[in-house]
Design a protein around this motif. Structure first.
Motif, short mmCIF file in Angstrom:
data_model
loop_
_atom_site.label_atom_id
_atom_site.label_comp_id
_atom_site.label_asym_id
_atom_site.label_seq_id
_atom_site.Cartn_x
_atom_site.Cartn_y
_atom_site.Cartn_z
N GLY A 1 25.79 -23.49 11.90
CA GLY A 1 26.46 -24.12 10.77
C GLY A 1 25.61 -25.19 10.12
N GLU A 2 24.95 -26.00 10.93
CA GLU A 2 24.07 -27.06 10.40
C GLU A 2 22.86 -26.45 9.72
OE1 GLU A 2 24.96 -30.52 13.76
OE2 GLU A 2 23.35 -29.06 14.07
N ALA A 3 22.34 -25.37 10.29
CA ALA A 3 21.12 -24.76 9.75
C ALA A 3 21.36 -24.16 8.38
CB ALA A 3 20.61 -23.68 10.72
N VAL A 4 22.49 -23.49 8.18
CA VAL A 4 22.74 -22.85 6.88
C VAL A 4 23.21 -23.86 5.85
CG1 VAL A 4 23.25 -20.61 7.89
CG2 VAL A 4 25.11 -22.22 7.49
N ALA A 5 23.79 -24.98 6.29
CA ALA A 5 24.29 -25.98 5.35
C ALA A 5 23.18 -26.60 4.52
CB ALA A 5 25.04 -27.08 6.11
N LEU B 1 22.34 -20.74 -0.81
CA LEU B 1 23.53 -20.07 -0.28
C LEU B 1 24.78 -20.59 -0.98
CD1 LEU B 1 22.93 -20.00 3.59
CD2 LEU B 1 22.96 -18.06 2.04
N PRO B 2 25.63 -19.70 -1.47
CA PRO B 2 26.90 -20.15 -2.05
C PRO B 2 27.72 -20.92 -1.01
CG PRO B 2 26.50 -17.83 -2.55
CD PRO B 2 25.47 -18.24 -1.54
N ASP B 3 28.54 -21.85 -1.47
CA ASP B 3 29.33 -22.68 -0.55
C ASP B 3 30.22 -21.84 0.36
OD1 ASP B 3 28.21 -24.95 -1.59
OD2 ASP B 3 29.85 -25.36 -2.99
N TYR B 4 30.81 -20.77 -0.20
CA TYR B 4 31.72 -19.97 0.63
C TYR B 4 30.97 -19.24 1.74
CZ TYR B 4 30.27 -15.95 -2.24
OH TYR B 4 29.54 -14.98 -2.90
N ILE C 1 28.27 -20.46 3.30
CA ILE C 1 28.01 -21.51 4.30
C ILE C 1 29.26 -21.77 5.13
CG2 ILE C 1 27.48 -23.96 4.59
CD1 ILE C 1 25.70 -23.74 2.11
N GLU C 2 30.42 -21.87 4.45
CA GLU C 2 31.67 -22.15 5.16
C GLU C 2 32.05 -21.01 6.10
OE1 GLU C 2 34.50 -22.91 2.12
OE2 GLU C 2 33.53 -24.75 1.42
N LEU C 3 31.90 -19.77 5.64
CA LEU C 3 32.26 -18.62 6.48
C LEU C 3 31.35 -18.52 7.70
CD1 LEU C 3 33.01 -15.96 3.71
CD2 LEU C 3 34.65 -16.87 5.38
N ILE C 4 30.05 -18.74 7.51
CA ILE C 4 29.12 -18.67 8.64
C ILE C 4 29.40 -19.79 9.64
CG2 ILE C 4 26.71 -18.93 9.32
CD1 ILE C 4 25.92 -17.46 6.78
N ALA C 5 29.65 -21.00 9.12
CA ALA C 5 29.95 -22.13 10.01
C ALA C 5 31.23 -21.87 10.80
CB ALA C 5 30.08 -23.41 9.19
N THR C 6 32.25 -21.33 10.13
CA THR C 6 33.51 -21.01 10.80
C THR C 6 33.31 -19.93 11.85
OG1 THR C 6 34.78 -21.58 8.81
CG2 THR C 6 35.86 -20.19 10.46
N ASP D 1 32.52 -11.03 11.99
CA ASP D 1 33.62 -10.85 11.03
C ASP D 1 33.41 -11.71 9.79
OD1 ASP D 1 34.90 -9.04 12.68
OD2 ASP D 1 36.17 -10.57 13.62
N MET D 2 32.99 -12.95 9.99
CA MET D 2 32.78 -13.86 8.85
C MET D 2 31.59 -13.41 8.00
SD MET D 2 35.20 -16.09 9.01
CE MET D 2 36.24 -14.80 9.67
N LEU D 3 30.57 -12.86 8.65
CA LEU D 3 29.44 -12.33 7.89
C LEU D 3 29.89 -11.15 7.03
CD1 LEU D 3 26.60 -12.44 10.58
CD2 LEU D 3 26.68 -13.78 8.47
N GLY D 4 30.78 -10.33 7.57
CA GLY D 4 31.32 -9.21 6.80
C GLY D 4 32.09 -9.68 5.58
N LYS D 5 32.88 -10.74 5.74
CA LYS D 5 33.64 -11.28 4.62
C LYS D 5 32.71 -11.89 3.57
CE LYS D 5 37.88 -12.27 7.22
NZ LYS D 5 38.83 -13.31 7.68
#
Length: 324
Positions: free
Chosen positions: A239-243, A248-251, A253-258, A267-271
Motif C-alpha cells: 500500500g505504501e509502495a503504490v501510494a 496510478l489513479p487514486d482508485y 491505489i485504494e483498491l491495491i492497499a485494501t 480480487d482487488m486487482l481484478g476490480k
C-alpha cells in the motif's frame, strides 16, 4: 480478419481447460491438439515433446515462441497450484475479450473511413460522363493512394519505433491528447492483469511485479512496477509502495492497499483492472467520435471543393461560348 489470432488462442486455451477438467494429463491434451492441426499445432508443437518426456511445465512451454513469457509463468503457476483448468479458462477469456475489443474498435472506424471514401468517389462521378474513365480514376485513385500511403507510413513508423526506440515512442504517445489516456490506462490494465493472474496462482509478489513490468506494452508505464518492487524490497508495504506513484489513479491505489491489508489482493486487482478497461473503452469511443467528426469535416470540404470547381469550370465554358 481483425482479432482472428486472439480468437484462435482463446479456442486453444478453452480446449486445454476442458481436457484438464476431464482429468486428462496436460501432455496428452497438448498431443491431441497438435494432432488436430491448425493454430493449436502452431502454438504447441514445440511443447508436446518435452511434456510427454516428463519435463517441467514451465520448461516445456518455454520452448514455444508462440507463447508469451507471461502465459508460460501463469500456466506453470497454475500447474503447481493445482488450478490449471481455471488458469487456462482465464487465459481463454482474456484473449476472447481482446479479440472483441479489437473488432469493436475497427468496426467503429468503418463510418469515418466510409465518409472519406464517399467524399472522394461521389463528387467525381460526373467525370465518367464528361471526361471518361481515365479522368475519373485519376481524380479518385490519387487521393486514395495518398491516404493509404499515409496510413501505411504511420503503421510502419510505429512498429519501427517500437523496435528501435521504444522508450522515445512510448513517451511521445503519453503526450498526445486522448491517445495518452488510452495508452496509459490500457498498458496499466495489461500490467495489473498479469500481476493478478500470477499472484492469484501463488507467484510471489516481487516476481509477479517483475513479470508485470515485462508484459506492460508501454515501457514508461511499465517502469512503475519496477519502482514498486524496489520499495517492497526496501521494506515498505504494498500500500505504501503504490501510494507514491503519481501515474496510478487514486482508485487503483485504494483498491491495491485494501487488497494488501485484507488478503484479497487478487480480487482487488481484478476490480482495478475492470475499472481501467471501462475508462479505456470510454476514451476509445471519444477518439472514434473525434475521428468521425474530422472525417466528416474533411469530406465536407472536399465535396465543397469539387462542387465549386465543377460549377466554376462550367461557368468558364459558358462564358467562352458566349464570348465566342
Amino acid at each position: 480478419m481483425i482479432g482472428s489470432k486472439d480468437k484462435a488462442r482463446a479456442a486453444v486455451y478453452t480446449q486445454l481447460a476442458a481436457t484438464q477438467k476431464m482429468g486428462l494429463s496436460l501432455g496428452k491434451a497438448v498431443d491431441r491438439l497438435v494432432e488436430k492441426g491448425g493454430y493449436g499445432a502452431l502454438m504447441l508443437a514445440d511443447v508436446r515433446g518435452p511434456l510427454l518426456a516428463g519435463d517441467p511445465v514451465e520448461e516445456a512451454f518455454e520452448q514455444s515462441e508462440a507463447i508469451s513469457p507471461l502465459e508460460v509463468k501463469v500456466i506453470a503457476a497454475g500447474a503447481k497450484a493445482g488450478s490449471l483448468p481455471q488458469v487456462l479458462a482465464n487465459l481463454a477469456e482474456r484473449y476472447t475479450q481482446r479479440a472483441a475489443t479489437k473488432a469493436a474498435f475497427v468496426g467503429k472506424l468503418a463510418y469515418p473511413v466510409f465518409l472519406l471514401h464517399l467524399a472522394i468517389l461521389f463528387p467525381s462521378i460526373p467525370l465518367l460522363v464528361s471526361s471518361g474513365t481515365s479522368a475519373f480514376l485519376q481524380a479518385t485513385l490519387i487521393p486514395l493512394a495518398v491516404g493509404y500511403g499515409v496510413v501505411f507510413g504511420l503503421y510502419v513508423a510505429y512498429h519501427q519505433g517500437k523496435q528501435r526506440a521504444p522508450r522515445a515512442l512510448d513517451n511521445f504517445l503519453l503526450r498526445v491528447p486522448v491517445v495518452a489516456l488510452i495508452e496509459r490506462r490500457s498498458s496499466l490494465a495489461d500490467g495489473l492483469r498479469a500481476l493478478e493472474l500470477l499472484y492469484a496462482n501463488g507467484v510471489p509478489v516481487l516476481e509477479s511485479l517483475a513479470s508485470a513490468r515485462e508484459v506492460t506494452p508501454n515501457v514508461v508505464v511499465g517502469d512503475l512496477f519496477e519502482r514498486v518492487a524496489h520499495r517492497l524490497a526496501d521494506g515498505e508495504s504494498l500500500g505504501e509502495a503504490v501510494a507514491l506513484e503519481d501515474d496510478l489513479p487514486d482508485y487503483v491505489i485504494e483498491l491495491i492497499a485494501t487488497g494488501s491489508s485484507t488478503g484479497q489482493l487478487d480480487d482487488m486487482l481484478g476490480k482495478a483492472n475492470a475499472r481501467l478497461e471501462e475508462e479505456v473503452q470510454t476514451a476509445r469511443s471519444l477518439l472514434v467520435k473525434a475521428i468521425g467528426g474530422i472525417a466528416f469535416g474533411i469530406a465536407a470540404l472536399f465535396v465543397a471543393y469539387q462542387v465549386i470547381s465543377f460549377w466554376s469550370n462550367l461557368m468558364n465554358q459558358v462564358n467562352k461560348i458566349g464570348g465566342g
